[in-house]
Design a protein around this motif. Structure first.
Motif, PDB file in Angstrom:
ATOM      1  N   ALA A  26      45.572  58.753  39.849  1.00  0.00           N
ATOM      2  CA  ALA A  26      44.438  58.033  40.437  1.00  0.00           C
ATOM      3  C   ALA A  26      44.067  56.803  39.616  1.00  0.00           C
ATOM      4  N   GLN A  27      44.279  56.858  38.305  1.00  0.00           N
ATOM      5  CA  GLN A  27      43.936  55.715  37.463  1.00  0.00           C
ATOM      6  C   GLN A  27      44.756  54.482  37.825  1.00  0.00           C
ATOM      7  N   THR A  28      45.973  54.699  38.310  1.00  0.00           N
ATOM      8  CA  THR A  28      46.816  53.576  38.729  1.00  0.00           C
ATOM      9  C   THR A  28      46.119  52.747  39.806  1.00  0.00           C
ATOM     10  N   TYR A  29      45.452  53.388  40.739  1.00  0.00           N
ATOM     11  CA  TYR A  29      44.824  52.673  41.839  1.00  0.00           C
ATOM     12  C   TYR A  29      43.489  52.056  41.421  1.00  0.00           C
ATOM     13  N   ARG A  30      42.822  52.673  40.439  1.00  0.00           N
ATOM     14  CA  ARG A  30      41.633  52.023  39.875  1.00  0.00           C
ATOM     15  C   ARG A  30      42.046  50.753  39.120  1.00  0.00           C
TER      16      ARG A  30
ATOM     17  N   PHE B 205      39.094  33.734  34.535  1.00  0.00           N
ATOM     18  CA  PHE B 205      39.675  32.866  35.565  1.00  0.00           C
ATOM     19  C   PHE B 205      41.202  32.833  35.416  1.00  0.00           C
ATOM     20  N   VAL B 206      41.675  32.596  34.202  1.00  0.00           N
ATOM     21  CA  VAL B 206      43.119  32.551  33.952  1.00  0.00           C
ATOM     22  C   VAL B 206      43.740  33.920  34.198  1.00  0.00           C
ATOM     23  N   TYR B 207      43.100  34.960  33.686  1.00  0.00           N
ATOM     24  CA  TYR B 207      43.594  36.339  33.837  1.00  0.00           C
ATOM     25  C   TYR B 207      43.704  36.707  35.312  1.00  0.00           C
ATOM     26  N   GLY B 208      42.678  36.365  36.095  1.00  0.00           N
ATOM     27  CA  GLY B 208      42.684  36.716  37.509  1.00  0.00           C
ATOM     28  C   GLY B 208      43.791  36.022  38.271  1.00  0.00           C
ATOM     29  N   VAL B 209      44.016  34.737  37.984  1.00  0.00           N
ATOM     30  CA  VAL B 209      45.077  33.983  38.674  1.00  0.00           C
ATOM     31  C   VAL B 209      46.447  34.553  38.318  1.00  0.00           C
ATOM     32  N   VAL B 210      46.668  34.796  37.021  1.00  0.00           N
ATOM     33  CA  VAL B 210      47.965  35.328  36.582  1.00  0.00           C
ATOM     34  C   VAL B 210      48.202  36.724  37.161  1.00  0.00           C
ATOM     35  N   ALA B 211      47.181  37.597  37.093  1.00  0.00           N
ATOM     36  CA  ALA B 211      47.331  38.958  37.589  1.00  0.00           C
ATOM     37  C   ALA B 211      47.597  38.977  39.094  1.00  0.00           C
ATOM     38  N   PHE B 212      46.864  38.160  39.850  1.00  0.00           N
ATOM     39  CA  PHE B 212      47.045  38.134  41.300  1.00  0.00           C
ATOM     40  C   PHE B 212      48.439  37.617  41.660  1.00  0.00           C
ATOM     41  N   THR B 213      48.873  36.560  40.987  1.00  0.00           N
ATOM     42  CA  THR B 213      50.206  36.006  41.257  1.00  0.00           C
ATOM     43  C   THR B 213      51.291  37.035  40.957  1.00  0.00           C
ATOM     44  N   ALA B 214      51.154  37.734  39.825  1.00  0.00           N
ATOM     45  CA  ALA B 214      52.145  38.745  39.448  1.00  0.00           C
ATOM     46  C   ALA B 214      52.155  39.900  40.446  1.00  0.00           C
ATOM     47  N   LEU B 215      50.968  40.334  40.892  1.00  0.00           N
ATOM     48  CA  LEU B 215      50.886  41.434  41.851  1.00  0.00           C
ATOM     49  C   LEU B 215      51.542  41.059  43.174  1.00  0.00           C
TER      50      LEU B 215
ATOM     51  N   LEU C 169      42.913  43.333  41.431  1.00  0.00           N
ATOM     52  CA  LEU C 169      42.667  42.613  42.684  1.00  0.00           C
ATOM     53  C   LEU C 169      41.282  41.954  42.680  1.00  0.00           C
ATOM     54  N   LEU C 170      40.314  42.603  42.050  1.00  0.00           N
ATOM     55  CA  LEU C 170      38.976  42.022  41.951  1.00  0.00           C
ATOM     56  C   LEU C 170      38.925  40.868  40.955  1.00  0.00           C
ATOM     57  N   ALA C 171      39.833  40.886  39.973  1.00  0.00           N
ATOM     58  CA  ALA C 171      39.804  39.867  38.925  1.00  0.00           C
ATOM     59  C   ALA C 171      39.980  38.466  39.486  1.00  0.00           C
ATOM     60  N   PHE C 172      40.776  38.331  40.535  1.00  0.00           N
ATOM     61  CA  PHE C 172      41.046  37.000  41.094  1.00  0.00           C
ATOM     62  C   PHE C 172      39.804  36.382  41.742  1.00  0.00           C
ATOM     63  N   PRO C 173      39.178  37.032  42.731  1.00  0.00           N
ATOM     64  CA  PRO C 173      37.983  36.410  43.328  1.00  0.00           C
ATOM     65  C   PRO C 173      36.813  36.330  42.349  1.00  0.00           C
TER      66      PRO C 173
ATOM     67  N   GLU D 187      30.674  42.940  33.959  1.00  0.00           N
ATOM     68  CA  GLU D 187      32.036  43.188  33.476  1.00  0.00           C
ATOM     69  C   GLU D 187      32.097  44.444  32.614  1.00  0.00           C
ATOM     70  N   ARG D 188      31.050  44.726  31.864  1.00  0.00           N
ATOM     71  CA  ARG D 188      30.993  45.979  31.110  1.00  0.00           C
ATOM     72  C   ARG D 188      31.061  47.177  32.058  1.00  0.00           C
ATOM     73  N   ARG D 189      30.250  47.129  33.099  1.00  0.00           N
ATOM     74  CA  ARG D 189      30.217  48.239  34.060  1.00  0.00           C
ATOM     75  C   ARG D 189      31.553  48.363  34.802  1.00  0.00           C
ATOM     76  N   LEU D 190      32.152  47.228  35.134  1.00  0.00           N
ATOM     77  CA  LEU D 190      33.436  47.247  35.842  1.00  0.00           C
ATOM     78  C   LEU D 190      34.514  47.892  34.976  1.00  0.00           C
ATOM     79  N   ALA D 191      34.548  47.532  33.693  1.00  0.00           N
ATOM     80  CA  ALA D 191      35.527  48.130  32.781  1.00  0.00           C
ATOM     81  C   ALA D 191      35.287  49.622  32.619  1.00  0.00           C
ATOM     82  N   ASP D 192      34.019  50.018  32.606  1.00  0.00           N
ATOM     83  CA  ASP D 192      33.683  51.431  32.445  1.00  0.00           C
ATOM     84  C   ASP D 192      34.100  52.230  33.679  1.00  0.00           C
TER      85      ASP D 192
END
Length: 227
Positions: A25-29, A135-145, A35-39, A82-87
């Motif tokens: 289940a952690q894989t999908y979290r 911003f950079v992390y979200g663009v890179v992660a979304f492109t890679a996904l 996926l949220l990182a990009f927007p 972002e703290r809550r999202l990571a948690d």
């Protein structure tokens, strides 16, 4: 006698972890986090850069002061979120609490006190850095996904589509026109999905580490200074 085949470091256990990643289940979290990182990264960057550029441009007239202050308050809110999202998504507990900063503007003294509290909050400044990196992390992660799973989907669909009427099924420069090639492509697609999910987990963990290093590190530094 213990069965070494199933020890945590055994090849069988390693293979089970590799193949079992789609059933964790952690894989999908982690996927949801990426996926949220990009927007979120685009939204954060747009709001903060607009606020700072406008506020700094108007500082000479003092009208920019409340705009810069409001932007830093928004940054504190971003840090808290972002703290809550990571948690919740990554199971990473980041130290610190941004919600304790009192915002009061009922008098000149209260406004000055609020300004001091915001300007001296470590998360207001590390949060600005987080916004840029997010911003950079979200663009890179979304492109890679998108790239990884588009390639995987193309390979997985080969057995079903390679001989469809009017279809020339190609993968890069290669034309898939036999059942054997299509089945091999599908098998490669399964392998690529598994590898991509493991890479996704690693990228998500890096995002949690980044958040903790910036926001948790700022909180720990503040606690050390107060001690």
């Amino acid at each position: 006698m213990s069965d070494h085949r199933w020890s945590p470091r055994s090849p069988v256990a390693a293979l089970a972890r590799f193949v079992g990643v789609p059933f964790d289940a952690q894989t999908y979290r982690n996927l949801a986090y990426l996926l949220l990182a990009f927007p979120l990264g685009i939204a954060y960057f747009t709001v903060v850069t607009t606020g700072l550029s406008t506020g700094l441009g108007l500082l000479v007239t003092f009208a920019g002061v409340p705009i810069v202050l409001a932007t830093l308050v928004v940054t504190l809110g971003i840090s808290s979120f972002e703290r809550r999202l990571a948690d919740h998504l990554l199971d990473v507990e980041v130290d610190g609490d941004d919600g304790g900063i009192e915002l009061a503007f009922g008098s000149v003294e209260e406004a000055i006190g609020t300004t001091k509290r915001v300007l001296t909050a470590p998360a207001a400044w590390t949060g600005l850095l987080l916004v840029g990196l997010k911003f950079v992390y979200g663009v890179v992660a979304f492109t890679a996904l998108v790239t990884a799973f588009a390639v995987s989907a193309t390979l997985l669909a080969a057995p079903a589509l390679y001989d469809a009427p009017g279809v020339t099924y190609t993968f890069g420069p290669y034309v898939v026109d036999t059942l054997g090639e299509a089945v091999a492509g599908g098998g490669l697609g399964v392998l690529l999905v598994l590898v991509s999910l493991h890479v996704t987990n690693g990228v998500a963990r890096f995002g949690g580490f980044l958040t903790d290093a910036l926001l948790g590190g700022a909180a720990r530094s503040a606690e050390a200074a107060d001690a």
